[in-house]
Scaffold this motif. Structure first.
Motif, PDB file in Angstrom:
ATOM      1  N   MET A   1      64.358  60.641  21.872  1.00 47.92           N
ATOM      2  CA  MET A   1      64.371  59.399  21.091  1.00 47.92           C
ATOM      3  C   MET A   1      65.005  58.263  21.892  1.00 47.92           C
ATOM      4  O   MET A   1      65.877  58.508  22.731  1.00 47.92           O
ATOM      5  N   PRO A   2      64.631  57.031  21.610  1.00 40.81           N
ATOM      6  CA  PRO A   2      65.173  55.880  22.344  1.00 40.81           C
ATOM      7  C   PRO A   2      66.525  55.437  21.808  1.00 40.81           C
ATOM      8  O   PRO A   2      66.717  54.286  21.424  1.00 40.81           O
ATOM      9  N   THR A   3      67.505  56.332  21.756  1.00 35.68           N
ATOM     10  CA  THR A   3      68.798  55.980  21.176  1.00 35.68           C
ATOM     11  C   THR A   3      69.535  54.931  22.000  1.00 35.68           C
ATOM     12  O   THR A   3      70.310  54.143  21.466  1.00 35.68           O
ATOM     13  N   LEU A   4      69.314  54.923  23.309  1.00 37.76           N
ATOM     14  CA  LEU A   4      69.980  53.952  24.175  1.00 37.76           C
ATOM     15  C   LEU A   4      69.085  52.768  24.495  1.00 37.76           C
ATOM     16  O   LEU A   4      69.477  51.868  25.225  1.00 37.76           O
ATOM     17  N   GLN A   5      67.850  52.798  23.946  1.00 34.13           N
ATOM     18  CA  GLN A   5      66.860  51.744  24.205  1.00 34.13           C
ATOM     19  C   GLN A   5      66.674  51.508  25.706  1.00 34.13           C
ATOM     20  O   GLN A   5      66.553  50.382  26.175  1.00 34.13           O
ATOM     21  N   ASP A   6      66.657  52.594  26.474  1.00 34.42           N
ATOM     22  CA  ASP A   6      66.451  52.485  27.908  1.00 34.42           C
ATOM     23  C   ASP A   6      64.991  52.170  28.206  1.00 34.42           C
ATOM     24  O   ASP A   6      64.083  52.612  27.499  1.00 34.42           O
ATOM     25  N   GLU A   7      64.771  51.411  29.271  1.00 41.33           N
ATOM     26  CA  GLU A   7      63.420  51.029  29.652  1.00 41.33           C
ATOM     27  C   GLU A   7      62.604  52.278  30.009  1.00 41.33           C
ATOM     28  O   GLU A   7      63.085  53.171  30.699  1.00 41.33           O
ATOM     29  N   GLY A   8      61.383  52.313  29.543  1.00 41.60           N
ATOM     30  CA  GLY A   8      60.507  53.417  29.872  1.00 41.60           C
ATOM     31  C   GLY A   8      60.837  54.719  29.170  1.00 41.60           C
ATOM     32  O   GLY A   8      60.384  55.784  29.606  1.00 41.60           O
ATOM     33  N   TRP A   9      61.578  54.645  28.063  1.00 39.16           N
ATOM     34  CA  TRP A   9      61.970  55.873  27.362  1.00 39.16           C
ATOM     35  C   TRP A   9      60.767  56.687  26.915  1.00 39.16           C
ATOM     36  O   TRP A   9      60.799  57.922  26.903  1.00 39.16           O
ATOM     37  N   ASN A  10      59.670  55.975  26.552  1.00 37.04           N
ATOM     38  CA  ASN A  10      58.504  56.685  26.017  1.00 37.04           C
ATOM     39  C   ASN A  10      57.808  57.538  27.068  1.00 37.04           C
ATOM     40  O   ASN A  10      57.056  58.449  26.732  1.00 37.04           O
ATOM     41  N   ALA A  11      58.056  57.273  28.351  1.00 33.55           N
ATOM     42  CA  ALA A  11      57.474  58.113  29.400  1.00 33.55           C
ATOM     43  C   ALA A  11      58.089  59.501  29.392  1.00 33.55           C
ATOM     44  O   ALA A  11      57.452  60.479  29.811  1.00 33.55           O
ATOM     45  N   GLN A  12      59.323  59.604  28.919  1.00 32.04           N
ATOM     46  CA  GLN A  12      60.003  60.899  28.842  1.00 32.04           C
ATOM     47  C   GLN A  12      59.780  61.600  27.508  1.00 32.04           C
ATOM     48  O   GLN A  12      60.040  62.795  27.387  1.00 32.04           O
ATOM     49  N   SER A  13      59.330  60.870  26.499  1.00 34.42           N
ATOM     50  CA  SER A  13      59.195  61.442  25.172  1.00 34.42           C
ATOM     51  C   SER A  13      57.877  62.207  25.045  1.00 34.42           C
ATOM     52  O   SER A  13      56.791  61.645  25.194  1.00 34.42           O
ATOM     53  N   MET A  14      57.985  63.497  24.782  1.00 30.78           N
ATOM     54  CA  MET A  14      56.805  64.340  24.625  1.00 30.78           C
ATOM     55  C   MET A  14      56.561  64.577  23.135  1.00 30.78           C
ATOM     56  O   MET A  14      57.458  65.063  22.427  1.00 30.78           O
ATOM     57  N   PRO A  15      55.374  64.249  22.627  1.00 31.58           N
ATOM     58  CA  PRO A  15      55.100  64.439  21.200  1.00 31.58           C
ATOM     59  C   PRO A  15      55.241  65.901  20.781  1.00 31.58           C
ATOM     60  O   PRO A  15      54.931  66.817  21.562  1.00 31.58           O
ATOM     61  N   GLY A  16      55.691  66.110  19.570  1.00 25.23           N
ATOM     62  CA  GLY A  16      55.836  67.460  19.059  1.00 25.23           C
ATOM     63  C   GLY A  16      54.544  68.243  19.077  1.00 25.23           C
ATOM     64  O   GLY A  16      54.533  69.463  19.288  1.00 25.23           O
ATOM     65  N   SER A  17      53.420  67.547  18.872  1.00 28.16           N
ATOM     66  CA  SER A  17      52.120  68.222  18.891  1.00 28.16           C
ATOM     67  C   SER A  17      51.833  68.837  20.256  1.00 28.16           C
ATOM     68  O   SER A  17      51.262  69.932  20.360  1.00 28.16           O
ATOM     69  N   GLU A  18      52.236  68.131  21.327  1.00 24.78           N
ATOM     70  CA  GLU A  18      52.027  68.664  22.679  1.00 24.78           C
ATOM     71  C   GLU A  18      52.955  69.843  22.946  1.00 24.78           C
ATOM     72  O   GLU A  18      52.560  70.836  23.578  1.00 24.78           O
ATOM     73  N   ILE A  19      54.205  69.732  22.471  1.00 24.66           N
ATOM     74  CA  ILE A  19      55.153  70.840  22.626  1.00 24.66           C
ATOM     75  C   ILE A  19      54.598  72.085  21.940  1.00 24.66           C
ATOM     76  O   ILE A  19      54.581  73.184  22.506  1.00 24.66           O
ATOM     77  N   LEU A  20      54.139  71.912  20.722  1.00 24.83           N
ATOM     78  CA  LEU A  20      53.613  73.034  19.946  1.00 24.83           C
ATOM     79  C   LEU A  20      52.373  73.626  20.616  1.00 24.83           C
ATOM     80  O   LEU A  20      52.199  74.856  20.660  1.00 24.83           O
ATOM     81  N   ALA A  21      51.515  72.757  21.144  1.00 22.77           N
ATOM     82  CA  ALA A  21      50.293  73.228  21.800  1.00 22.77           C
ATOM     83  C   ALA A  21      50.626  74.066  23.034  1.00 22.77           C
ATOM     84  O   ALA A  21      49.968  75.086  23.297  1.00 22.77           O
ATOM     85  N   ARG A  22      51.638  73.643  23.772  1.00 20.62           N
ATOM     86  CA  ARG A  22      52.036  74.413  24.963  1.00 20.62           C
ATOM     87  C   ARG A  22      52.496  75.818  24.571  1.00 20.62           C
ATOM     88  O   ARG A  22      52.164  76.808  25.225  1.00 20.62           O
TER      89      ARG A  22
END
Length: 326
Positions: free
Chosen positions: A191-212
């Protein structure tokens, strides 16, 4: 007594932060330079924390999760937990920890009445773990988990914040933990708790985690318990434990949110990602317990319907997780 907000949600879960101090410096929780710590006089005393918890229970809170920072670094935490566990009306007292002090404290926590532990663990690889936590020792955490099992905490929850390019190669390793042990391994979107730039590049959707996970293991859906958290739970066929997927970004669970929070400084808030909070300290100076209970009801009434953290036009709110307690 029941706490019902304006969206019809029953609020029965309090996350109570007892300190902003932590013996880790996880990269997603605090900036590299650290955060300004509360002065001792700014934090609620144990007596004040107990009064807040009691007022919440009187209004319908049934589950309390004690958090930090790292709650086990605060002196006197075990007697406080023991007293809190005996409050009439409280059905479940649980605690979130990073595990560094569990080897010494697991038995005292069990004796104090803590029903369950959530342990934050973001890597099983020492070098990755040290990088995420900025220097913590993985062996100490693993020893703490072992000590918790020996103390009788059989239903441990292991929380992994999944970060693409950092620890996502370990998703299957974590899922496998639930096969032999009765752990609930929970995968949490970054989550972007620190509002760091580019945070969404590190965020993996739960659907992708589950699919893996599903590519490797057959998964069976599970029904959530009444006071369970926001995870969607699954079970690997034949496994002793379970798997949870928590999706605060890609599929927010706000419509079923059942919690409120109190920070170590005594501010109550209805949503982790809202900047609206109320200072409870003035009410704690009053000898009238009903004033505090009235304020709790008011906060629940004004609890937001949902957060907007992933929306481009959303106001950028930096969340100090070490003070709020996640």
């Amino acid at each position: 007594m029941a706490l019902i907000d304006t969206y019809g949600r029953r609020i029965n879960y309090l996350r109570l932060s007892v300190t902003d101090r932590c013996n880790m410096r996880c990269s997603y929780c605090m900036p590299a330079q650290g955060v300004e710590k509360l002065e001792h006089k700014e934090m609620l005393s144990y007596e004040e924390l107990y009064r807040v918890a009691g007022a919440c229970i009187a209004q319908g809170i049934e589950k309390i999760r004690v958090t930090g920072g790292e709650p086990l670094v605060r002196k006197g935490i075990v007697p406080f937990l023991e007293r809190l566990s005996r409050v009439p009306g409280l059905k479940e007292l649980v605690l979130t920890t990073n595990g560094l002090q569990l080897e010494e404290m697991a038995q005292p926590l069990k004796r104090a009445g803590v029903a369950r532990l959530n342990i934050s663990l973001d890597s099983l690889r020492p070098e990755v773990f040290a990088r995420i936590t900025r220097g913590a020792d993985l062996k100490r955490v693993l020893s703490g988990i072992e000590a918790a099992e020996k103390a009788g905490f059989s239903n441990l929850k292991i929380n992994m914040v999944v970060m693409r390019g950092v620890n996502d190669e370990e998703i299957l390793d974590f899922a496998a933990l639930s096969i032999e042990k009765p752990y609930t391994v929970r995968f949490i979107e970054y989550m972007p708790t620190l509002q760091d730039e580019g945070w969404n590049a590190q965020s993996m959707p739960g659907s992708e985690i589950l699919a893996r996970i599903a590519e490797r293991y057959p998964l069976l859906p599970m029904v959530g318990a009444e006071m369970a958290g926001p995870a969607r739970n699954f079970k690997i066929e034949g496994a002793a434990g379970a798997i949870g997927i928590i999706t605060p970004v890609s599929g927010h669970f706000c419509e079923s949110c059942n919690r409120i929070r109190v920070t170590a400084a005594g501010r109550m808030r209805g949503c982790l990602f809202s900047d609206q909070s109320v200072d409870l300290k003035p009410l704690l100076l009053s000898l009238d317990p009903y004033r505090l209970q009235e304020e709790i009801r008011r906060i629940v009434t004004h609890k937001p319907g949902r957060h907007h953290i992933a929306e481009p036009e959303a106001e950028k709110i930096t969340v100090n997780m070490s003070r709020i307690g996640g």
